[in-house]
Motif scaffolding. Structure first.
Motif: not given
Length: 158
Positions: A97-114
């Motif tokens: 189960i994926l409990v948490y995933i987060a990217t830095h709020k100033e770095r979102r939309g740059k592919g880090i989460g993917k």
């Protein structure tokens, strides 16, 4: 079961894996819980709950274990993190189960989460479940990676 430990370099970030066999140092563990608490924002939990999920992923207190991924930029600033817990089940409940995933709020939309999700999917053995609120922007990411909405989750909180 989770496979090996490695560092992968993507577009100026380093992704590092931690498991019960490869534990983070105290400083990294503290940074991780603080990072998640800050950057999960309205989708997060109290810091104590986040720490419990981290401890579970690292198999403290004879728990099933799991996987933690951290992403750092070239300045060693944490810019993303994932916590996955093994459920100890199979067939009727996904193994992870994926409990948490987060990217830095100033770095979102740059592919880090993917990148983090792709690495997590590659390292986990078995299926992965996650809970996602309908209005969470990360839902599009999960769907693009093949996650589907199989059930409507209902809870009775006591």
């Amino acid at each position: 079961m989770l496979s090996g430990h490695a560092q992968i370099y993507y577009a100026m970030i380093t992704i590092q894996s931690f498991t019960k066999d490869i534990l983070p140092d105290i400083e990294t563990s503290n940074r991780l819980s603080g990072f998640l608490h800050t950057h999960l924002e309205q989708f997060g939990d109290q810091k104590e709950a986040i720490q419990k999920a981290i401890d579970y992923a690292l198999a403290k207190n004879d728990q099933s274990g799991g996987l933690i991924l951290t992403a750092e930029d070239e300045n060693k600033e944490m810019v993303g993190a994932v916590v996955i817990n093994r459920t100890g089940m199979k067939d009727y409940i996904p193994e992870n189960i994926l409990v948490y995933i987060a990217t830095h709020k100033e770095r979102r939309g740059k592919g880090i989460g993917k990148q983090l999700m792709q690495k997590a999917i590659a390292q986990c053995e078995g299926s992965i479940a996650l809970h996602c609120e309908p209005h969470n922007p990360a839902r599009k990411l999960y769907e693009s990676l093949g996650f589907t909405s199989k059930y409507l989750e209902m809870r009775l909180n006591k």
